[in-house]
Write a protein that holds these residues in place. Sequence first.
Motif, PDB file in Angstrom:
ATOM      1  N   LEU B 161     101.107  37.856  48.744  1.00 48.77           N
ATOM      2  CA  LEU B 161     101.872  37.399  47.574  1.00 48.77           C
ATOM      3  C   LEU B 161     102.540  36.056  47.842  1.00 48.77           C
ATOM      4  O   LEU B 161     102.779  35.283  46.918  1.00 48.77           O
ATOM      5  CB  LEU B 161     102.916  38.441  47.198  1.00 48.77           C
ATOM      6  N   TRP B 163     101.190  33.797  49.651  1.00 49.60           N
ATOM      7  CA  TRP B 163     100.131  32.834  49.890  1.00 49.60           C
ATOM      8  C   TRP B 163      99.921  31.937  48.683  1.00 49.60           C
ATOM      9  O   TRP B 163      99.781  32.391  47.558  1.00 49.60           O
ATOM     10  CB  TRP B 163      98.825  33.559  50.210  1.00 49.60           C
ATOM     11  N   LYS B 164      99.955  30.657  48.923  1.00 49.04           N
ATOM     12  CA  LYS B 164      99.649  29.704  47.862  1.00 49.04           C
ATOM     13  C   LYS B 164      99.266  28.436  48.591  1.00 49.04           C
ATOM     14  O   LYS B 164     100.114  27.663  48.969  1.00 49.04           O
ATOM     15  CB  LYS B 164     100.899  29.488  47.013  1.00 49.04           C
ATOM     16  N   ARG B 171     109.181  30.734  50.940  1.00 51.17           N
ATOM     17  CA  ARG B 171     108.544  31.585  49.954  1.00 51.17           C
ATOM     18  C   ARG B 171     108.271  32.971  50.550  1.00 51.17           C
ATOM     19  O   ARG B 171     108.389  33.988  49.876  1.00 51.17           O
ATOM     20  CB  ARG B 171     107.245  30.962  49.449  1.00 51.17           C
ATOM     21  N   THR B 175     109.715  36.259  48.871  1.00 60.61           N
ATOM     22  CA  THR B 175     108.767  37.289  48.496  1.00 60.61           C
ATOM     23  C   THR B 175     109.136  38.611  49.167  1.00 60.61           C
ATOM     24  O   THR B 175     109.125  39.672  48.538  1.00 60.61           O
ATOM     25  CB  THR B 175     107.338  36.893  48.916  1.00 60.61           C
TER      26      THR B 175
END
Lengths: 350, 357
Positions: B161, B163-164, B171, B175
């Motif tokens: 979740l 991961w981007k 993040r 998360t």
Amino acid sequence: MLIDSPPEQSAEPSAAEQPRKRHSVRAAGLVAALAVLLVVCAASIVVGAKPVPLGDVWHGLFQNSGTGTDVLIADVRVPRTLLGLLAGVALGLSGAVMQALTRNPLAEPGLMGVNAGAAAAVVTATGFLGVTSLTGYVWFAFAGAAAVSVLVYVLGGGRSATPVRLALAGTAATAALYGYVNAVQLLDAAALDRLRFWTVGSLAGAELATVRQVAPFLAVGVVLALLVARPLNAMEMGDDTARALGAHLNRTRVLAMLSVTLLCGGATAACGPIVFVGLMVPYLVRAVTGPDMRWILPYAAVLSPVLLLVSDIVGRVVARPSELQVGIVTALIGGPVFLHLVRRKRMAQL
Amino acid sequence: MTVTPERLPAARVRTVKAIRTPGGLSVRVDPRAAVAGLLLALLALAAAVVLIGSGDYTMTPGEVLATLLGDGTAMQEFVVQDLRLPRVLVALLVGAGLAVGGAVFQTITRNPLGSPDMLGIGQGSTVGALTVIVLFQGGATAVAGGAVLGGTLTGTAVYLLAWKRGVHGFRLVLTGIGIAAILTACIHYLITKANLVDATRAVLWMTGSLDGRDWSHFWPLLTASAVLLPLILAYGRPLRMLEMGDDAAHALGVRVERVRVVLLTSAVLLVAAATAAAGPIVFVALSAPQLARRLTRSPGPNLGASALMGAALLLIADWAATNTFDERRLPVGVVTGVVGGAYLLWLLVTERRAGRI
């Protein structure tokens, strides 16, 4: 009124008319939201583990003659709905005020440990001091909520806090406080049995007496929240500008924190810790109304009870014949919203 | 050794000695870190001996050592071998595992608060264990299995979740906080669903306890640690590079994402195994790496020192928990929770002043 624009007669909407137009759209939206809230309130009275025909609902509401159904409506469903309404308003407003005060979209009483503070204080009161009535422990809830909200606010860095820092401070405080809550429950099995339902956040078992007891606190909190709307607007522009605009920074901060404490502490004392309502609703509302607190607050006040009551109704229906506590439902809905917020391109500050 | 200027003023940078063997092998030795590590190891051993000797059947440290070396009476042999030694060994491994896991997480998130406690790994393990306790009334082994599964799934979910195009520290933390909130709701649900007996068992498990840990808890934990600890230690160098930021690490030849995946996976498994053995003992993963860093005064993850610190901390906390209240033996998690909470507040204040969170 946002801007006092002189009345103008022209075929096309002029630049000065734009805000007015938006203004009436927002007012219409608020009326629609109120209508939705009414429908949800009605649904909360009608829907439940035991289905009640509409005619009987009417009878129970206005001509309580002591039959089983009448009692169910008047003594169970109506108090529960009223409590959901009050708690929803309180959580939504406190979330909106807190987000504006900290200029932080992740500021939420539940996430900032305010609920946990109230919970720890209530557990202390019931576990060690033998306080069992709501009138007794509501004061403890306030004290706990106030202490922790100030603590997290200061630890998180006050207005200079980044979202991460504030969330971490809140999470840390929550972790420590729930550790304590668990320990007390462990040493006292009776306390565990009493509190394991309260610490979840639930509207079940609401009584009119509860509603009557917390209502005055919440009312004061609501008034304070409305009072600080305008100075909070000014403070959005930064401390210096706000001061130049004549806002009293410290007074506003103290009043805002007081309002958050009363609203959140009262709601927590009555229903247990309910998370994410104060995060989700103001965030979504802000997307509709823009940054003006004088619109955000009424919208949040109307839509938060909608969310809370719908969550409660869902909780009653999905796990029949037993119930899913409303605090669980709001966390299950709110968690993904929070994750979405985090995944957005930029964690913009307000 | 990489030293960030704002953390250590130039005047305080110490010379790091190197030991070179004729064969060409060379090991860098930081004298202060070596001394600190030695002291921590001695402290952990001393705490272990005291802990073995304390209880309803008290033994002096000398007796304990004699028994461990095989010179005890039959009674002493029984008490040590069957009752207290496994508990102490479990505590050692749990403490070390949590601390190393915490050090990895804190380095990768580049945040002293980015410990598994905050990222929902503990909550994930708890949901797994409670599911077994409440829904299936399972035994101890099944509960441990549920905890490992829950922790691992949570770790995977948090990673995916967050991961981007790569996973970035803050993040990941946020998360984790969101996931932790959802899991907390699940925990509450399971507890309200349970009958009072199961609920008490669940809350006890959730607090983290070493009571009644025997050899059957020890061997699986030892197996997991024997695989995972060396793996993590072997990745200590690239981990240290990661602390400088992805770009710098990449430029220095570290395969950033792969190192991160390997390290996070190992750390999650290690923490989950420790949690399965003793419940989610809070704050050890958070505080041990921080304390180790302050003690050794060396930058970087300090994996070895963290492990020793974690083991010593948990043993001392367990001793305090069993000896503070005479009649009521508190689970060790209560002590780490209270002490850790106070420590955390202090950490928040000082780290904020230093501008690190």
